[in-house]
Write a protein that holds these residues in place. Sequence first.
Motif, PDB file in Angstrom:
ATOM      1  N   TRP A 116       5.408  20.187 -37.438  1.00  0.00           N
ATOM      2  CA  TRP A 116       4.434  19.120 -37.558  1.00  0.00           C
ATOM      3  C   TRP A 116       3.182  19.334 -36.640  1.00  0.00           C
ATOM      4  CZ3 TRP A 116       3.210  15.205 -34.227  1.00  0.00           C
ATOM      5  CH2 TRP A 116       4.130  15.017 -33.195  1.00  0.00           C
ATOM      6  N   TRP A 117       3.594  19.459 -35.387  1.00  0.00           N
ATOM      7  CA  TRP A 117       2.292  19.250 -34.548  1.00  0.00           C
ATOM      8  C   TRP A 117       1.372  20.330 -34.842  1.00  0.00           C
ATOM      9  CZ3 TRP A 117      -0.030  22.034 -30.641  1.00  0.00           C
ATOM     10  CH2 TRP A 117      -0.779  21.484 -29.691  1.00  0.00           C
ATOM     11  N   TYR A 118       1.721  21.574 -35.168  1.00  0.00           N
ATOM     12  CA  TYR A 118       0.870  22.787 -35.355  1.00  0.00           C
ATOM     13  C   TYR A 118       0.027  22.436 -36.723  1.00  0.00           C
ATOM     14  CZ  TYR A 118       3.028  25.027 -31.554  1.00  0.00           C
ATOM     15  OH  TYR A 118       3.413  25.642 -30.227  1.00  0.00           O
ATOM     16  N   VAL A 119       0.690  21.906 -37.769  1.00  0.00           N
ATOM     17  CA  VAL A 119       0.471  21.897 -39.108  1.00  0.00           C
ATOM     18  C   VAL A 119      -0.609  20.702 -38.904  1.00  0.00           C
ATOM     19  CG1 VAL A 119       0.776  21.151 -41.480  1.00  0.00           C
ATOM     20  CG2 VAL A 119       2.444  22.526 -39.977  1.00  0.00           C
ATOM     21  N   GLY A 120      -0.413  19.634 -38.421  1.00  0.00           N
ATOM     22  CA  GLY A 120      -1.372  18.590 -38.321  1.00  0.00           C
ATOM     23  C   GLY A 120      -2.563  18.893 -37.483  1.00  0.00           C
ATOM     24  N   ARG A 121      -2.502  19.522 -36.551  1.00  0.00           N
ATOM     25  CA  ARG A 121      -3.456  19.923 -35.618  1.00  0.00           C
ATOM     26  C   ARG A 121      -4.476  20.988 -36.470  1.00  0.00           C
ATOM     27  NH1 ARG A 121      -3.403  23.855 -30.221  1.00  0.00           N
ATOM     28  NH2 ARG A 121      -2.513  25.079 -31.820  1.00  0.00           N
ATOM     29  N   ARG A 122      -3.914  21.770 -37.062  1.00  0.00           N
ATOM     30  CA  ARG A 122      -4.813  22.809 -37.754  1.00  0.00           C
ATOM     31  C   ARG A 122      -5.613  21.921 -39.037  1.00  0.00           C
ATOM     32  NH1 ARG A 122      -0.592  26.459 -37.824  1.00  0.00           N
ATOM     33  NH2 ARG A 122       0.305  25.916 -39.479  1.00  0.00           N
ATOM     34  N   ARG A 123      -5.088  20.974 -39.302  1.00  0.00           N
ATOM     35  CA  ARG A 123      -5.809  20.250 -40.373  1.00  0.00           C
ATOM     36  C   ARG A 123      -6.830  19.317 -39.891  1.00  0.00           C
ATOM     37  NH1 ARG A 123      -3.154  15.379 -44.225  1.00  0.00           N
ATOM     38  NH2 ARG A 123      -4.800  14.536 -45.116  1.00  0.00           N
TER      39      ARG A 123
ATOM     40  N   ILE B  43      13.284  17.319 -36.181  1.00  0.00           N
ATOM     41  CA  ILE B  43      14.015  17.145 -37.356  1.00  0.00           C
ATOM     42  C   ILE B  43      13.219  17.978 -38.312  1.00  0.00           C
ATOM     43  CG2 ILE B  43      15.461  15.792 -39.110  1.00  0.00           C
ATOM     44  CD1 ILE B  43      15.499  13.538 -37.169  1.00  0.00           C
ATOM     45  N   GLY B  44      13.578  19.047 -38.810  1.00  0.00           N
ATOM     46  CA  GLY B  44      12.884  19.958 -39.470  1.00  0.00           C
ATOM     47  C   GLY B  44      12.547  19.287 -40.900  1.00  0.00           C
ATOM     48  N   ALA B  45      13.318  18.346 -41.678  1.00  0.00           N
ATOM     49  CA  ALA B  45      13.237  17.817 -42.762  1.00  0.00           C
ATOM     50  C   ALA B  45      12.094  16.830 -42.740  1.00  0.00           C
ATOM     51  CB  ALA B  45      14.433  17.066 -43.206  1.00  0.00           C
ATOM     52  N   PHE B  46      11.499  16.274 -41.469  1.00  0.00           N
ATOM     53  CA  PHE B  46      10.404  15.364 -41.358  1.00  0.00           C
ATOM     54  C   PHE B  46       9.052  16.138 -41.058  1.00  0.00           C
ATOM     55  CE2 PHE B  46      13.688  11.807 -40.042  1.00  0.00           C
ATOM     56  CZ  PHE B  46      13.809  11.440 -41.496  1.00  0.00           C
ATOM     57  N   ASN B  47       9.171  17.428 -40.789  1.00  0.00           N
ATOM     58  CA  ASN B  47       7.961  18.090 -40.419  1.00  0.00           C
ATOM     59  C   ASN B  47       6.782  17.981 -41.510  1.00  0.00           C
ATOM     60  OD1 ASN B  47       8.328  19.479 -38.282  1.00  0.00           O
ATOM     61  ND2 ASN B  47       9.655  21.208 -39.147  1.00  0.00           N
ATOM     62  N   GLY B  48       6.971  17.902 -42.801  1.00  0.00           N
ATOM     63  CA  GLY B  48       6.170  17.546 -43.761  1.00  0.00           C
ATOM     64  C   GLY B  48       5.481  16.095 -43.678  1.00  0.00           C
ATOM     65  N   LEU B  49       6.478  15.065 -43.584  1.00  0.00           N
ATOM     66  CA  LEU B  49       5.947  14.011 -43.264  1.00  0.00           C
ATOM     67  C   LEU B  49       5.067  13.753 -42.045  1.00  0.00           C
ATOM     68  CD1 LEU B  49       5.822  10.790 -44.062  1.00  0.00           C
ATOM     69  CD2 LEU B  49       8.333  10.572 -42.902  1.00  0.00           C
ATOM     70  N   PHE B  50       5.638  14.193 -40.975  1.00  0.00           N
ATOM     71  CA  PHE B  50       5.020  13.868 -39.705  1.00  0.00           C
ATOM     72  C   PHE B  50       3.676  14.862 -39.728  1.00  0.00           C
ATOM     73  CE2 PHE B  50       9.297  12.883 -37.205  1.00  0.00           C
ATOM     74  CZ  PHE B  50       9.343  11.715 -38.054  1.00  0.00           C
ATOM     75  N   GLY B  51       3.654  16.046 -40.242  1.00  0.00           N
ATOM     76  CA  GLY B  51       2.522  16.778 -40.348  1.00  0.00           C
ATOM     77  C   GLY B  51       1.362  16.141 -41.004  1.00  0.00           C
ATOM     78  N   GLY B  52       1.751  15.163 -42.190  1.00  0.00           N
ATOM     79  CA  GLY B  52       0.667  14.632 -42.788  1.00  0.00           C
ATOM     80  C   GLY B  52       0.272  13.489 -42.337  1.00  0.00           C
ATOM     81  N   ILE B  53       1.111  12.833 -41.396  1.00  0.00           N
ATOM     82  CA  ILE B  53       0.666  11.524 -40.799  1.00  0.00           C
ATOM     83  C   ILE B  53      -0.231  12.154 -39.724  1.00  0.00           C
ATOM     84  CG2 ILE B  53       1.420  10.006 -39.161  1.00  0.00           C
ATOM     85  CD1 ILE B  53       3.977   9.369 -40.680  1.00  0.00           C
ATOM     86  N   PHE B  54       0.049  13.061 -38.826  1.00  0.00           N
ATOM     87  CA  PHE B  54      -0.920  13.508 -37.969  1.00  0.00           C
ATOM     88  C   PHE B  54      -2.061  14.148 -38.546  1.00  0.00           C
ATOM     89  CE2 PHE B  54      -1.237  16.790 -34.424  1.00  0.00           C
ATOM     90  CZ  PHE B  54      -2.528  16.225 -33.920  1.00  0.00           C
ATOM     91  N   GLY B  55      -2.113  15.061 -39.518  1.00  0.00           N
ATOM     92  CA  GLY B  55      -3.095  15.682 -40.271  1.00  0.00           C
ATOM     93  C   GLY B  55      -4.120  14.555 -40.794  1.00  0.00           C
ATOM     94  N   ALA B  56      -3.570  13.591 -41.261  1.00  0.00           N
ATOM     95  CA  ALA B  56      -4.481  12.498 -41.963  1.00  0.00           C
ATOM     96  C   ALA B  56      -5.500  11.943 -40.863  1.00  0.00           C
ATOM     97  CB  ALA B  56      -3.601  11.318 -42.398  1.00  0.00           C
TER      98      ALA B  56
END
Length: 239
Positions: A9-16, A203-216
């Motif tokens: 999530w950290w890498y995904v959100g940061r890229r956004r 928790i891998g299952a939360f990567n999408g949720l956390f990445g979305g929150i960070f990227g938002a």
Amino acid sequence: MREVEDKHWWYVGRRRIIESFVKRIFEELRAEGKTEPRILDIGCGTGGNLESLSKFGKAEGVDISREALDYCRARGLHNVREGAAETLPYASESFDLVTGLDVIEHLNDDVAGLREMRRVLRPGGRLLVFVPAFMFLWGVQDDVSHHRRRYAMSELMKKLQQADMKVERASYANIAFFGPILLGRLFMRLTGIRPASENNINIGAFNGLFGGIFGAESWWLNKLDLPFGVSIICVAKRI
């Protein structure tokens, strides 16, 4: 890094967030008549950010790690070179955008690194940096990543000025996870728990949720500067 940067999530959100800043930078560069911008990603690692930057122009990468560059080439990113941030293997005034995304905190002399980044920028070119914020947030990940420091906003501004760069925009980032990260690192400090990497505390299952929150946060950062956060993002101009 290669194992986690496409999904954590950290890498995904940061890229956004980074992409939203790069998009605005390139709108400004094109308005200034620079229609074919050239990009250099310093400390490109295994290529996650370089791949993203390639959407906006001719993107090149440089890193001190040969192994990391091998991973870049394996994912089809061949325009990479081996080199250190303090002694870049490029001619002066070669690039319209230079990025240092979680890079300068690794350097013994960060001002020398910033001056070298300025050297390879064309007049009017932009520097985009992303750095960890606040020394009181120091944690296991800073140790395993061989960080030399985390930054306060005033410290980063001063060092950019020492490198003869004009700051155009600066904000804290990752305000959403500031509280959990602070509490987690205080807990590890008090208990002596030291995982091999904080990337493993996930928790891998939360990567999408956390990445979305960070990227938002990219939406908020289009409108205002955040008063605090786990990181700082900054755009500076060579004048």
